[in-house]
Design a protein around this motif. Structure first.
Motif, mmCIF file in Angstrom:
data_model
loop_
_atom_site.group_PDB
_atom_site.id
_atom_site.type_symbol
_atom_site.label_atom_id
_atom_site.label_comp_id
_atom_site.label_asym_id
_atom_site.label_seq_id
_atom_site.Cartn_x
_atom_site.Cartn_y
_atom_site.Cartn_z
ATOM 1 N N ASP A 118 0.830 -1.206 0.000
ATOM 2 C CA ASP A 118 0.000 0.000 0.000
ATOM 3 C C ASP A 118 0.863 1.254 0.000
ATOM 4 N N ARG A 119 1.951 1.244 0.743
ATOM 5 C CA ARG A 119 2.811 2.430 0.803
ATOM 6 C C ARG A 119 3.588 2.629 -0.487
ATOM 7 N N LEU A 120 3.877 1.556 -1.210
ATOM 8 C CA LEU A 120 4.510 1.723 -2.516
ATOM 9 C C LEU A 120 3.639 2.558 -3.437
ATOM 10 N N ASP A 121 2.328 2.458 -3.285
ATOM 11 C CA ASP A 121 1.423 3.219 -4.140
ATOM 12 C C ASP A 121 1.337 4.682 -3.728
ATOM 13 N N ALA A 122 1.962 5.041 -2.613
ATOM 14 C CA ALA A 122 1.956 6.425 -2.150
ATOM 15 C C ALA A 122 3.229 7.166 -2.537
ATOM 16 N N ILE A 123 4.189 6.457 -3.126
ATOM 17 C CA ILE A 123 5.425 7.108 -3.564
ATOM 18 C C ILE A 123 5.643 6.799 -5.044
ATOM 19 N N GLY A 124 6.673 7.386 -5.624
ATOM 20 C CA GLY A 124 6.882 7.230 -7.055
ATOM 21 C C GLY A 124 5.946 8.124 -7.847
ATOM 22 N N MET A 125 5.854 7.871 -9.149
ATOM 23 C CA MET A 125 5.032 8.694 -10.024
ATOM 24 C C MET A 125 3.551 8.617 -9.637
ATOM 25 N N VAL A 126 3.079 7.401 -9.353
ATOM 26 C CA VAL A 126 1.681 7.260 -8.968
ATOM 27 C C VAL A 126 1.411 7.985 -7.649
ATOM 28 N N GLY A 127 2.337 7.885 -6.726
ATOM 29 C CA GLY A 127 2.173 8.574 -5.454
ATOM 30 C C GLY A 127 2.060 10.078 -5.626
ATOM 31 N N ALA A 128 2.879 10.638 -6.517
ATOM 32 C CA ALA A 128 2.797 12.067 -6.796
ATOM 33 C C ALA A 128 1.443 12.419 -7.405
ATOM 34 N N ALA A 129 0.992 11.598 -8.345
ATOM 35 C CA ALA A 129 -0.307 11.849 -8.979
ATOM 36 C C ALA A 129 -1.432 11.796 -7.954
ATOM 37 N N ARG A 130 -1.382 10.812 -7.066
ATOM 38 C CA ARG A 130 -2.408 10.700 -6.031
ATOM 39 C C ARG A 130 -2.369 11.887 -5.082
ATOM 40 N N CYS A 131 -1.171 12.370 -4.784
ATOM 41 C CA CYS A 131 -1.032 13.527 -3.899
ATOM 42 C C CYS A 131 -1.747 14.738 -4.489
ATOM 43 N N PHE A 132 -1.531 15.005 -5.767
ATOM 44 C CA PHE A 132 -2.165 16.155 -6.394
ATOM 45 C C PHE A 132 -3.674 15.940 -6.547
ATOM 46 N N TYR A 133 -4.057 14.702 -6.835
ATOM 47 C CA TYR A 133 -5.488 14.395 -6.940
ATOM 48 C C TYR A 133 -6.198 14.685 -5.615
ATOM 49 N N ILE A 134 -5.629 14.205 -4.525
ATOM 50 C CA ILE A 134 -6.258 14.393 -3.208
ATOM 51 C C ILE A 134 -6.281 15.868 -2.839
ATOM 52 N N ALA A 135 -5.209 16.585 -3.164
ATOM 53 C CA ALA A 135 -5.179 18.018 -2.872
ATOM 54 C C ALA A 135 -6.324 18.735 -3.589
ATOM 55 N N GLY A 136 -6.545 18.391 -4.852
ATOM 56 C CA GLY A 136 -7.648 18.989 -5.582
ATOM 57 C C GLY A 136 -8.997 18.602 -4.996
ATOM 58 N N ARG A 137 -9.107 17.342 -4.603
ATOM 59 C CA ARG A 137 -10.360 16.852 -4.018
ATOM 60 C C ARG A 137 -10.698 17.594 -2.730
ATOM 61 N N LEU A 138 -9.669 17.951 -1.965
ATOM 62 C CA LEU A 138 -9.884 18.609 -0.678
ATOM 63 C C LEU A 138 -9.803 20.127 -0.768
ATOM 64 N N GLY A 139 -9.581 20.645 -1.985
ATOM 65 C CA GLY A 139 -9.577 22.089 -2.168
ATOM 66 C C GLY A 139 -8.283 22.781 -1.804
ATOM 67 N N SER A 140 -7.170 22.053 -1.790
ATOM 68 C CA SER A 140 -5.870 22.651 -1.480
ATOM 69 C C SER A 140 -5.244 23.267 -2.733
ATOM 70 N N GLY A 141 -4.335 24.209 -2.523
ATOM 71 C CA GLY A 141 -3.556 24.745 -3.630
ATOM 72 C C GLY A 141 -2.389 23.833 -3.956
ATOM 73 N N LEU A 142 -1.779 24.056 -5.127
ATOM 74 C CA LEU A 142 -0.616 23.245 -5.487
ATOM 75 C C LEU A 142 0.593 23.606 -4.641
#
Length: 217
Positions: A132-156
């Motif tokens: 599960d933690r492997l999916d939080a790092i690397g390219m996919v992890g970065a993509a998920r980070c930005f996705y969640i930020a947008g979902r929660l209304g955070s800035g980049l």
């Protein structure tokens, strides 16, 4: 996509997957959807191939590890894995699983979460946490980070101090702050040798993503 087609992606556990996929992804969070579960499954099977462990229990735990959805910004986030383990136990009991196997899958689910902060005690639990933690790092992890930020209304990022050199890090306001507050710390906490080896490569990719991001702003 129909359940049978999705289940085949979880070979050699397609029969188990067909039973569990309808329960697997709760809510509409695209960072914890069936695609995430399939990536975690592939990570888990790759680790299990080298480390051993009960693959059937591991597959069930992977398929049900996010069967209860709690948003990242919820005050109940730390309870998500416990709630998922309780729900998973009931599902597996209905499928006729033995009590010991249910308990093993539930333990893996309970301890997989970073938010829960509970130590995994079995090999299957350690593999699930690593997968599960492997999916939080690397390219996919970065993509998920930005996705969640947008979902929660955070800035980049903070346009005046993106790397937080003169302000406290705040990953609730700025997506890239999450790299330092959490994502860069994950690679040091892997439970298996195989998982740690995979994590090293993905950690390097994550650093590259941030460096390229900073270069463009």
């Amino acid at each position: 996509m129909d359940t049978d087609k999705m289940a085949r992606a979880f070979a050699p556990f397609e029969v188990l997957a067909a039973d569990l996929i309808p329960h697997a992804a709760d809510g509409d969070d695209g960072s914890h959807d069936i695609a995430h579960i399939l990536r975690v499954f592939r990570n888990a099977m790759a680790i299990q191939a080298e480390e051993g462990g009960n693959a059937r229990i591991l597959a069930a735990a992977v398929l049900l590890h996010d069967c209860v959805a709690v948003e990242k910004n919820s005050p109940h986030r730390a309870q998500a894995s416990r709630l998922a383990a309780e729900k998973a136990s009931g599902i597996l009991r209905q499928l006729g699983w033995a009590d010991d196997d249910i308990a093993a899958a539930a333990h893996a689910i309970t301890t997989h979460s970073f938010s829960a902060n509970l130590p995994p005690e079995t090999l299957e639990a350690k593999i699930l946490q690593d997968a599960d933690r492997l999916d939080a790092i690397g390219m996919v992890g970065a993509a998920r980070c930005f996705y969640i930020a947008g979902r929660l209304g955070s800035g980049l990022y903070d346009p005046f101090d993106p790397l937080a050199t003169e302000r406290p890090l705040d990953d609730k306001r700025f997506a890239i702050d999450h790299f330092e507050t959490k994502l860069f710390k994950l690679a040091d906490g892997f439970q298996t040798e195989t998982g740690a080896r995979f994590a090293e490569a993905r950690h390097d990719r994550l650093k590259t993503v941030l460096a390229m991001f900073i270069d463009e702003i």
